[in-house]
Design a protein around this motif. Structure first.
Motif, PDB file in Angstrom:
ATOM      1  N   LEU A  74      75.831  74.735  69.565  1.00  0.00           N
ATOM      2  CA  LEU A  74      74.468  74.984  70.033  1.00  0.00           C
ATOM      3  C   LEU A  74      74.319  74.480  71.460  1.00  0.00           C
ATOM      4  O   LEU A  74      75.106  73.658  71.937  1.00  0.00           O
ATOM      5  N   CYS A  75      73.273  74.982  72.116  1.00  0.00           N
ATOM      6  CA  CYS A  75      72.914  74.519  73.454  1.00  0.00           C
ATOM      7  C   CYS A  75      71.459  74.051  73.412  1.00  0.00           C
ATOM      8  O   CYS A  75      70.571  74.823  73.023  1.00  0.00           O
ATOM      9  N   LEU A  76      71.209  72.792  73.774  1.00  0.00           N
ATOM     10  CA  LEU A  76      69.859  72.225  73.800  1.00  0.00           C
ATOM     11  C   LEU A  76      69.449  72.038  75.248  1.00  0.00           C
ATOM     12  O   LEU A  76      70.122  71.320  75.994  1.00  0.00           O
ATOM     13  N   ILE A  77      68.331  72.656  75.651  1.00  0.00           N
ATOM     14  CA  ILE A  77      67.918  72.638  77.050  1.00  0.00           C
ATOM     15  C   ILE A  77      66.456  72.229  77.148  1.00  0.00           C
ATOM     16  O   ILE A  77      65.603  72.731  76.400  1.00  0.00           O
ATOM     17  N   GLY A  78      66.147  71.350  78.077  1.00  0.00           N
ATOM     18  CA  GLY A  78      64.768  70.973  78.347  1.00  0.00           C
ATOM     19  C   GLY A  78      64.067  72.047  79.147  1.00  0.00           C
ATOM     20  O   GLY A  78      64.650  72.631  80.060  1.00  0.00           O
TER      21      GLY A  78
ATOM     22  N   PRO B  67      63.611  85.454  70.252  1.00  0.00           N
ATOM     23  CA  PRO B  67      64.450  84.553  69.450  1.00  0.00           C
ATOM     24  C   PRO B  67      65.903  84.992  69.342  1.00  0.00           C
ATOM     25  O   PRO B  67      66.757  84.186  68.986  1.00  0.00           O
ATOM     26  N   ARG B  68      66.199  86.264  69.626  1.00  0.00           N
ATOM     27  CA  ARG B  68      67.601  86.689  69.640  1.00  0.00           C
ATOM     28  C   ARG B  68      68.367  86.025  70.769  1.00  0.00           C
ATOM     29  O   ARG B  68      69.586  85.888  70.717  1.00  0.00           O
ATOM     30  N   LEU B  69      67.654  85.610  71.822  1.00  0.00           N
ATOM     31  CA  LEU B  69      68.309  84.985  72.970  1.00  0.00           C
ATOM     32  C   LEU B  69      68.252  83.462  72.894  1.00  0.00           C
ATOM     33  O   LEU B  69      69.188  82.783  73.258  1.00  0.00           O
ATOM     34  N   TRP B  70      67.123  82.914  72.471  1.00  0.00           N
ATOM     35  CA  TRP B  70      67.019  81.476  72.274  1.00  0.00           C
ATOM     36  C   TRP B  70      65.834  81.149  71.392  1.00  0.00           C
ATOM     37  O   TRP B  70      64.893  81.913  71.251  1.00  0.00           O
ATOM     38  N   LEU B  71      65.895  79.982  70.776  1.00  0.00           N
ATOM     39  CA  LEU B  71      64.808  79.476  69.957  1.00  0.00           C
ATOM     40  C   LEU B  71      63.988  78.496  70.797  1.00  0.00           C
ATOM     41  O   LEU B  71      64.478  77.959  71.793  1.00  0.00           O
ATOM     42  N   ARG B  72      62.741  78.269  70.379  1.00  0.00           N
ATOM     43  CA  ARG B  72      61.871  77.383  71.147  1.00  0.00           C
ATOM     44  C   ARG B  72      61.275  76.309  70.245  1.00  0.00           C
ATOM     45  O   ARG B  72      60.886  76.575  69.117  1.00  0.00           O
ATOM     46  N   VAL B  73      61.198  75.094  70.806  1.00  0.00           N
ATOM     47  CA  VAL B  73      60.482  73.999  70.152  1.00  0.00           C
ATOM     48  C   VAL B  73      59.254  73.723  70.999  1.00  0.00           C
ATOM     49  O   VAL B  73      59.367  73.297  72.151  1.00  0.00           O
TER      50      VAL B  73
ATOM     51  N   GLY C  72      61.171  82.425  65.830  1.00  0.00           N
ATOM     52  CA  GLY C  72      61.896  81.725  66.883  1.00  0.00           C
ATOM     53  C   GLY C  72      61.179  80.548  67.478  1.00  0.00           C
ATOM     54  O   GLY C  72      61.688  79.919  68.401  1.00  0.00           O
ATOM     55  N   VAL C  73      59.966  80.192  66.988  1.00  0.00           N
ATOM     56  CA  VAL C  73      59.210  79.053  67.505  1.00  0.00           C
ATOM     57  C   VAL C  73      59.073  78.015  66.406  1.00  0.00           C
ATOM     58  O   VAL C  73      58.694  78.340  65.273  1.00  0.00           O
ATOM     59  N   PHE C  74      59.358  76.734  66.735  1.00  0.00           N
ATOM     60  CA  PHE C  74      59.376  75.679  65.726  1.00  0.00           C
ATOM     61  C   PHE C  74      58.603  74.461  66.222  1.00  0.00           C
ATOM     62  O   PHE C  74      58.525  74.208  67.427  1.00  0.00           O
ATOM     63  N   PRO C  75      58.040  73.681  65.277  1.00  0.00           N
ATOM     64  CA  PRO C  75      57.233  72.523  65.683  1.00  0.00           C
ATOM     65  C   PRO C  75      58.063  71.307  66.070  1.00  0.00           C
ATOM     66  O   PRO C  75      57.566  70.407  66.732  1.00  0.00           O
ATOM     67  N   ASN C  76      59.336  71.249  65.643  1.00  0.00           N
ATOM     68  CA  ASN C  76      60.165  70.096  65.978  1.00  0.00           C
ATOM     69  C   ASN C  76      61.626  70.519  66.118  1.00  0.00           C
ATOM     70  O   ASN C  76      62.020  71.626  65.729  1.00  0.00           O
ATOM     71  N   ILE C  77      62.412  69.605  66.649  1.00  0.00           N
ATOM     72  CA  ILE C  77      63.807  69.917  66.975  1.00  0.00           C
ATOM     73  C   ILE C  77      64.642  70.107  65.715  1.00  0.00           C
ATOM     74  O   ILE C  77      65.494  70.993  65.638  1.00  0.00           O
ATOM     75  N   GLU C  78      64.382  69.292  64.700  1.00  0.00           N
ATOM     76  CA  GLU C  78      65.212  69.337  63.494  1.00  0.00           C
ATOM     77  C   GLU C  78      65.119  70.684  62.792  1.00  0.00           C
ATOM     78  O   GLU C  78      66.139  71.244  62.362  1.00  0.00           O
ATOM     79  N   THR C  79      63.909  71.240  62.681  1.00  0.00           N
ATOM     80  CA  THR C  79      63.773  72.541  62.017  1.00  0.00           C
ATOM     81  C   THR C  79      64.395  73.653  62.855  1.00  0.00           C
ATOM     82  O   THR C  79      64.948  74.609  62.313  1.00  0.00           O
TER      83      THR C  79
ATOM     84  N   THR D 204      70.763  79.110  71.686  1.00  0.00           N
ATOM     85  CA  THR D 204      70.213  78.184  72.667  1.00  0.00           C
ATOM     86  C   THR D 204      68.817  77.792  72.226  1.00  0.00           C
ATOM     87  O   THR D 204      68.003  78.653  71.894  1.00  0.00           O
ATOM     88  N   ILE D 205      68.528  76.494  72.223  1.00  0.00           N
ATOM     89  CA  ILE D 205      67.211  75.987  71.836  1.00  0.00           C
ATOM     90  C   ILE D 205      66.540  75.420  73.078  1.00  0.00           C
ATOM     91  O   ILE D 205      67.048  74.491  73.703  1.00  0.00           O
ATOM     92  N   LEU D 206      65.395  75.992  73.430  1.00  0.00           N
ATOM     93  CA  LEU D 206      64.619  75.529  74.580  1.00  0.00           C
ATOM     94  C   LEU D 206      63.533  74.585  74.064  1.00  0.00           C
ATOM     95  O   LEU D 206      62.680  74.981  73.261  1.00  0.00           O
ATOM     96  N   ILE D 207      63.557  73.341  74.531  1.00  0.00           N
ATOM     97  CA  ILE D 207      62.596  72.328  74.091  1.00  0.00           C
ATOM     98  C   ILE D 207      61.501  72.224  75.146  1.00  0.00           C
ATOM     99  O   ILE D 207      61.771  71.923  76.309  1.00  0.00           O
TER     100      ILE D 207
END
Length: 260
Positions: free
Chosen positions: A122-126, A68-74, A85-92, A102-105
């Motif tokens: 922020l950076c949102l990446i699929g 999670p220091r490098l990116w968060l995950r949805v 660093g792991v979340f159930p949805n994008i908003e949280t 960086t948020i990895l979806i």
């Protein structure tokens, strides 16, 4: 005499064999670094594809590259969200993110994204190989999937808006790269627009790193479908450096939206 020479030759061969084995069995120099050092190196890699590929090397690299220091995950497939660093949805995930994260979806299934304001860089990446692998749905009745009020990047994502716009840009520098922006076709198609920018010189609040570039929207390698207009702007913004490839089923865009 011959026996002594043969014995010496055997010793030399055994020495060479032992040296080769010791080199092959020894860990790679980079694996000799501690976790903090290795994670710092990973932080210089682009999230996609370099850091993503690094996570495929081994268990240790996967743990550090996805830290999670490098990116968060949805990721909705994960049942235990106690993992940092792991979340159930994008908003949280956006609420918990720090500026510059960086948020990895995760790919697969549809993610809901309606009227989500982003006020920090922020950076949102699929997480899929293609933008079609990670689909964000903006339901009818929402103004947009995302409303950007800071410098952000969106990459490798499909954003579908039933009515309204996919991405609403208020201020900051928005970069859209390798995405699919799609407005569903319906009798009210004239009310839909993939990209809307309302930034003007009167409400510019650039970040310290963007002072020289100002506000604007940069779009590259992005397919735009539906909507009576591809881009809607107001204020003093204008399209510049426009390149369009027209295909039977889609339009591929490269352009910048800048202040006059």
């Amino acid at each position: 005499m011959m026996a002594m020479e043969e014995e010496e030759e055997k010793k030399r061969r055994w020495k060479r064999f032992s040296c080769r084995n010791s080199v092959s069995d020894s860990p790679s120099p980079i694996n000799g670094l501690d976790d903090g050092c290795l994670m710092h190196i990973f932080s210089f890699l682009s999230p996609i594809p370099d850091r993503y590929n690094a996570a495929l090397v081994c268990d240790r690299w996967r743990y550090l590259a996805c830290h999670p220091r490098l990116w968060l995950r949805v990721d909705r497939s994960i049942k235990d969200f106690s993992e940092p660093g792991v979340f159930p949805n994008i908003e949280t995930a956006i609420s918990a993110a720090r500026p510059g994260d960086t948020i990895l979806i995760a790919a697969g299934g549809n993610h809901l994204a309606s009227n989500i304001q982003i006020k920090k860089p922020l950076c949102l990446i699929g997480g899929g190989e293609l933008p079609d692998d990670t689909i964000l749905i903006c339901s009818r009745g929402s103004d947009s999937a995302f409303e950007f009020l800071s410098t952000c990047k969106v990459a490798n994502l499909t954003v579908k808006a039933e009515l309204g716009c996919c991405l609403l840009h208020r201020r900051g520098r928005l970069t859209i790269e390798g995405c699919l922006l799609q407005c569903d076709e319906n009798p009210l198609d004239y009310l839909s627009c993939p990209i809307v920018s309302t930034a003007s010189s009167s409400d510019v609040l650039p970040t310290s790193g963007e002072k020289c570039r100002g506000d604007g929207v940069s779009v590259s390698r992005t397919r735009i479908e539906g909507g009576s207009k591809a881009v809607l702007t107001s204020g003093t913004l204008a399209l510049q450096r426009v390149r369009v490839i027209y295909a039977r089923t889609a339009l591929f865009f490269w352009f910048d939206v800048e202040h006059l």
